[in-house]
Enzyme design. Structure first.
Site, PDB file in Angstrom:
ATOM      1  N   ASP A  80     -42.680  -1.326   5.386  1.00  0.00           N
ATOM      2  CA  ASP A  80     -41.859  -0.167   5.015  1.00  0.00           C
ATOM      3  C   ASP A  80     -42.713   1.105   5.178  1.00  0.00           C
ATOM      4  O   ASP A  80     -43.850   1.157   4.707  1.00  0.00           O
ATOM      5  CB  ASP A  80     -41.440  -0.346   3.543  1.00  0.00           C
ATOM      6  CG  ASP A  80     -40.392   0.648   3.091  1.00  0.00           C
ATOM      7  OD1 ASP A  80     -39.675   1.203   3.945  1.00  0.00           O
ATOM      8  OD2 ASP A  80     -40.280   0.847   1.864  1.00  0.00           O
ATOM      9  N   HIS A  81     -42.181   2.109   5.854  1.00  0.00           N
ATOM     10  CA  HIS A  81     -42.861   3.396   6.019  1.00  0.00           C
ATOM     11  C   HIS A  81     -44.259   3.319   6.627  1.00  0.00           C
ATOM     12  O   HIS A  81     -45.186   3.983   6.146  1.00  0.00           O
ATOM     13  CB  HIS A  81     -42.928   4.169   4.688  1.00  0.00           C
ATOM     14  CG  HIS A  81     -41.589   4.585   4.196  1.00  0.00           C
ATOM     15  ND1 HIS A  81     -40.854   5.570   4.811  1.00  0.00           N
ATOM     16  CD2 HIS A  81     -40.830   4.139   3.167  1.00  0.00           C
ATOM     17  CE1 HIS A  81     -39.700   5.702   4.172  1.00  0.00           C
ATOM     18  NE2 HIS A  81     -39.645   4.849   3.181  1.00  0.00           N
ATOM     19  N   ASP A 102     -42.622   5.368  10.619  1.00  0.00           N
ATOM     20  CA  ASP A 102     -41.911   6.519  10.052  1.00  0.00           C
ATOM     21  C   ASP A 102     -42.578   7.815  10.497  1.00  0.00           C
ATOM     22  O   ASP A 102     -43.561   8.263   9.919  1.00  0.00           O
ATOM     23  CB  ASP A 102     -41.887   6.425   8.527  1.00  0.00           C
ATOM     24  CG  ASP A 102     -41.144   7.598   7.906  1.00  0.00           C
ATOM     25  OD1 ASP A 102     -40.630   8.454   8.665  1.00  0.00           O
ATOM     26  OD2 ASP A 102     -41.081   7.671   6.671  1.00  0.00           O
ATOM     27  N   HIS A 180     -35.672   9.436  -1.908  1.00  0.00           N
ATOM     28  CA  HIS A 180     -36.519   8.415  -2.550  1.00  0.00           C
ATOM     29  C   HIS A 180     -36.908   8.832  -3.969  1.00  0.00           C
ATOM     30  O   HIS A 180     -36.928  10.015  -4.276  1.00  0.00           O
ATOM     31  CB  HIS A 180     -37.861   8.281  -1.809  1.00  0.00           C
ATOM     32  CG  HIS A 180     -37.774   7.640  -0.472  1.00  0.00           C
ATOM     33  ND1 HIS A 180     -37.945   8.339   0.675  1.00  0.00           N
ATOM     34  CD2 HIS A 180     -37.577   6.354  -0.098  1.00  0.00           C
ATOM     35  CE1 HIS A 180     -37.861   7.514   1.710  1.00  0.00           C
ATOM     36  NE2 HIS A 180     -37.628   6.306   1.263  1.00  0.00           N
ATOM     37  N   GLY A 181     -37.308   7.870  -4.745  1.00  0.00           N
ATOM     38  CA  GLY A 181     -38.077   8.158  -5.941  1.00  0.00           C
ATOM     39  C   GLY A 181     -37.307   8.233  -7.245  1.00  0.00           C
ATOM     40  O   GLY A 181     -36.088   8.149  -7.274  1.00  0.00           O
ATOM     41  N   GLY A 212     -33.913   4.955  -0.213  1.00  0.00           N
ATOM     42  CA  GLY A 212     -33.636   5.740  -1.423  1.00  0.00           C
ATOM     43  C   GLY A 212     -32.360   5.330  -2.135  1.00  0.00           C
ATOM     44  O   GLY A 212     -31.659   6.154  -2.697  1.00  0.00           O
TER      45      GLY A 212
HETATM   46  P1  13P Z   1     -35.759   4.140  -3.964  1.00  0.00           P
HETATM   47  O1  13P Z   1     -36.909   5.027  -4.316  1.00  0.00           O
HETATM   48  O2  13P Z   1     -34.453   4.807  -4.181  1.00  0.00           O
HETATM   49  O3  13P Z   1     -35.819   2.816  -4.630  1.00  0.00           O
HETATM   50  O4  13P Z   1     -35.849   3.864  -2.391  1.00  0.00           O
HETATM   51  C1  13P Z   1     -36.681   2.865  -1.889  1.00  0.00           C
HETATM   52  C2  13P Z   1     -36.952   3.025  -0.444  1.00  0.00           C
HETATM   53  O5  13P Z   1     -36.202   3.618   0.295  1.00  0.00           O
HETATM   54  C3  13P Z   1     -38.174   2.390   0.070  1.00  0.00           C
HETATM   55  O6  13P Z   1     -38.363   2.620   1.423  1.00  0.00           O
END
Ligand code: 13P
Length: 283
Positions: A80-81, A102, A180-181, A212
Site C-alpha cells: 500500500d502506498h 503512489d 485518509h486518517g 480512506g
Molecule cells: P483510512 O485512513 O480511512 O482507514 O484509509 C486507509 C487507506 O486508504 C490506506 O491506504
C-alpha cells in the site's frame, strides 16, 4: 491461503476489503475476521510498516498466518502506498502479487513516468500494479481544504482515461471526496462525489480503489460499489480498535504481566471491525 491478487479480483462480485496490518495481533485479527465471514481479502503493508517491522519479517508473519489461521480463505498480499521503485522491487522479491506505486503527489507527467516504470518491472514478474490519480489527502489540513475546495483533490475522468491508457496500470485509486486518517473520524467523513465516480467508470474499465474508507457511511460505500468501486482500503478503524482494546485491557488487568493476556483482546476487536466491513462490502 495466500493466492495471486488476480485470482480474487476476478472472482469478486461486490468489493474486496484491503486491510492494513502492522504486527502479529492485527494480522491475526484481519485474517481470522475474514475466515469467520468466509471472504477473500487483501492484506497490505505500507513502507512505514516495512521500516518498523522489517519487510521480510512482517511478510513472513502475514504468510504464516495466511497459511495457518487463514487456510480456508483466499488472501492476496499487497504493498500500500509504495513510494519508490526500490520498495516495489523489495515486495515483489518477497512474493507480493500486487504493489501500489503512489506518485499522486507528483505532476501528471511524472506520475505517468514513475507508474510506467513500476508497471514494466511488475508485469515482467507477473505482479499487478495500483496507482493513484487525484489527491486522497490526509490529516486536518487536507480535510479542511477538501471540504472548501474539493475540485483541487478530485480525479479528473479524462486524465484517468489517459493515465490508464499510457501506463497500463491494473487498478486505480481515485479521489472522489475520500480522505485518509483519523481526523475525519472526529469531524465526520466527507460525502463522496459519486457523480465523479460515475464519469470515471464510463471512461476506464479496470478495478477502481477507494482509499480512506474508514468512517464513510455504509450507504455511501454500497452506492460506490454499485458504481464501480472494487477494492476498499481500511486502516484508521483498525488502528482505533487496536488502541481502544489495548487501553481497556491494560486498565482491566492492571496487575497482569503476561503480554498474551494483555494483547489478546486487541485481536478480537480488530476481528470485529473486519467482519463488519466485509459484511458491508459483500452486500
Ligand atoms: P483510512 O485512513 O480511512 O482507514 O484509509 C486507509 C487507506 O486508504 C490506506 O491506504
Amino acid at each position: 491461503m495466500l493466492v495471486h491478487f488476480r485470482k480474487i479480483i476476478e472472482k469478486t462480485k461486490r468489493a474486496l476489503g484491503a486491510f492494513d496490518t502492522f504486527n502479529f495481533e492485527i494480522t491475526r485479527g484481519i485474517i481470522e475476521g475474514a475466515v469467520q465471514e468466509k471472504s477473500s481479502i487483501i492484506v497490505q503493508i505500507t513502507p512505514k510498516t516495512m521500516e518498523y517491522a522489517g519487510t521480510e519479517t512482517i511478510t513472513q508473519i502475514i504468510k504464516s498466518i495466511a497459511d495457518n489461521q487463514g487456510r480456508g480463505i483466499e488472501i492476496a498480499l499487497h504493498l500500500d502506498h509504495g513510494r519508490t521503485l526500490e520498495e516495489v522491487k523489495q515486495c515483489i522479491a518477497l512474493g507480493f502479487s500486487s504493489v501500489m506505486i503512489d506518485a499522486s503527489n507528483k505532476s501528471f507527467k511524472d506520475n505517468i513516468r514513475l507508474t510506467k516504470e513500476a508497471v514494466k518491472y511488475a508485469h515482467h514478474h507477473n505482479v499487478f500494479v495500483q496507482a493513484e490519480l487525484g489527491v486522497v489527502g490526509r490529516g486536518k489540513k487536507d480535510y479542511q481544504k477538501m471540504i472548501l475546495s474539493p475540485e483541487e483533490f478530485l480525479t479528473d475522468p479524462d486524465q484517468a482515461q489517459e493515465f490508464v491508457k499510457k501506463t497500463k496500470v491494473d487498478t486505480l485509486a481515485i479521489a472522489i471526496g475520500n480522505v485518509h486518517g483519523h481526523y475525519k473520524m472526529e469531524k465526520g467523513a466527507p460525502k463522496l462525489f459519486l457523480s465523479v465516480l460515475e464519469e470515471i467508470k464510463k471512461k476506464i474499465d479496470i478495478p477502481l480503489v477507494l482509499h480512506g474508507a474508514s468512517g464513510i457511511a455504509a450507504g455511501q460505500i454500497k452506492q460506490a460499489i454499485n458504481l464501480g468501486i472494487k477494492i476498499i482500503n481500511i486502516d484508521t478503524e483498525i488502528r482505533m480498535a487496536f488502541k481502544k482494546a489495548l487501553k481497556k485491557s491494560l486498565k482491566d488487568q492492571k496487575k497482569e504481566l503476561d503480554p498474551r493476556k494483555i494483547l489478546a483482546p486487541t485481536i478480537e476487536e480488530v476481528k470485529k471491525v473486519v467482519r463488519n466491513k466485509i459484511k458491508i462490502f459483500n452486500q
